[in-house]
Scaffold this active site. Structure first.
Site, PDB file in Angstrom:
ATOM      1  CG  ASN A  77      -1.661   1.283   1.423  1.00 38.67           C
ATOM      2  OD1 ASN A  77      -2.492   1.662   0.606  1.00 38.67           O
ATOM      3  ND2 ASN A  77      -1.349   1.983   2.502  1.00 38.67           N
ATOM      4  CE1 TYR A  91       0.941   8.117  -6.719  1.00 41.15           C
ATOM      5  CE2 TYR A  91      -0.772   8.136  -8.399  1.00 41.15           C
ATOM      6  CZ  TYR A  91      -0.333   7.797  -7.137  1.00 41.15           C
ATOM      7  OH  TYR A  91      -1.187   7.128  -6.285  1.00 41.15           O
TER       8      TYR A  91
END
Length: 252
Positions: free
Chosen positions: A91, A157
């Site tokens: 995560n 990203y």
């Protein structure tokens, strides 16, 4: 959902999304290991106290997910405590918010180190144990940017999350024979304390809420519910999936 007595590791487990995952998984009977940086110790201990107050079981493992030695030590400690690793939730992630022409090579590589390198190392160190025990599940947190080019999000990203998407599918393909499932979730902008601060900017709010057909931001509970399903026995035939948790924002 059936996750009772499963040993589940969550990187970035003390943060907004990670803590929601940890609480829900523990509530459903999993033994949760919160993997996070040493600076997150106070938040992790507070989270564990909340989980234990509701009858759950959780541990904190201080570690840097980009360091091989930390992964080796963490997995060894988990095995000493529970004897198995049933689920890994990769995560943890970062976003250096600079456009491609403004970003240095060092910043680009830092994004890749955390967002893809940490995922790689986590899988490298749990897969041998999952194979020995007859199977397991890996869940990677990607993003809607792992599925589409997103004009409001940095290129670095997007590139890192796109890499996670195909890495997920590659792992699912190679290790399915060992009864190891690998899936990912692809959330849109999630309503966290950090996001709420940014929503004070009218332009940001208009961009992020306006692109979602359901007309609201993703809640941490929406993401945690998806993690619970993919970790559960009810998802035992689901592997290689990139699951959007995006209110329909990748439909256009």
């Amino acid at each position: 959902m059936t996750v009772k007595d499963k040993t589940i590791l969550i990187t970035g487990g003390a943060g907004g999304l990670g803590s929601a995952m940890a609480k829900l998984l523990a509530k459903n009977g999993a033994v949760v290991f919160i993997l996070d940086l040493p600076v997150a110790e106070e938040a992790a201990k507070k989270l564990i106290a909340e989980i234990e107050a509701e009858g759950g079981k959780a541990y904190y493992e201080p570690m840097d997910g980009t360091k091989e030695a930390d992964w080796a030590a963490t997995v060894a400690d988990v095995l000493e405590k529970t004897g198995k690793v049933d689920v890994l939730v990769n995560n943890a992630g970062i976003n250096i918010r600079k456009a491609v022409e403004e970003m240095s090579m060092e910043e680009w590589m830092k994004m890749m180190e955390v967002n893809t390198g940490g995922v790689f190392l986590g899988m490298k160190y749990v897969i041998p144990h999952m194979r020995k025990q007859g199977g397991g599940a890996i869940i990677n947190t990607s993003s809607q940017c792992g599925l589409i080019g997103h004009k409001y999000t940095t290129e670095a990203y997007t590139a890192s999350k796109g890499a996670v998407t195909l890495l997920t599918k590659a792992i699912a393909s190679r290790y399915g024979k060992d009864n190891i499932r690998c899936n990912e979730i692809c959330p849109t902008t999630v309503d966290t304390p950090l996001t709420r601060e940014r929503l004070k900017d009218p332009q940001f709010a208009a961009e992020r809420v306006g692109e979602v057909p359901l007309g609201r931001l993703c809640k941490v509970e929406d993401v945690a519910n998806a993690i619970l399903y993919l970790a559960s026995e009810e998802a035992s035939y689901i592997s290689g999936v990139a699951l959007p948790v995006d209110g329909g924002s990748t439909c256009d």
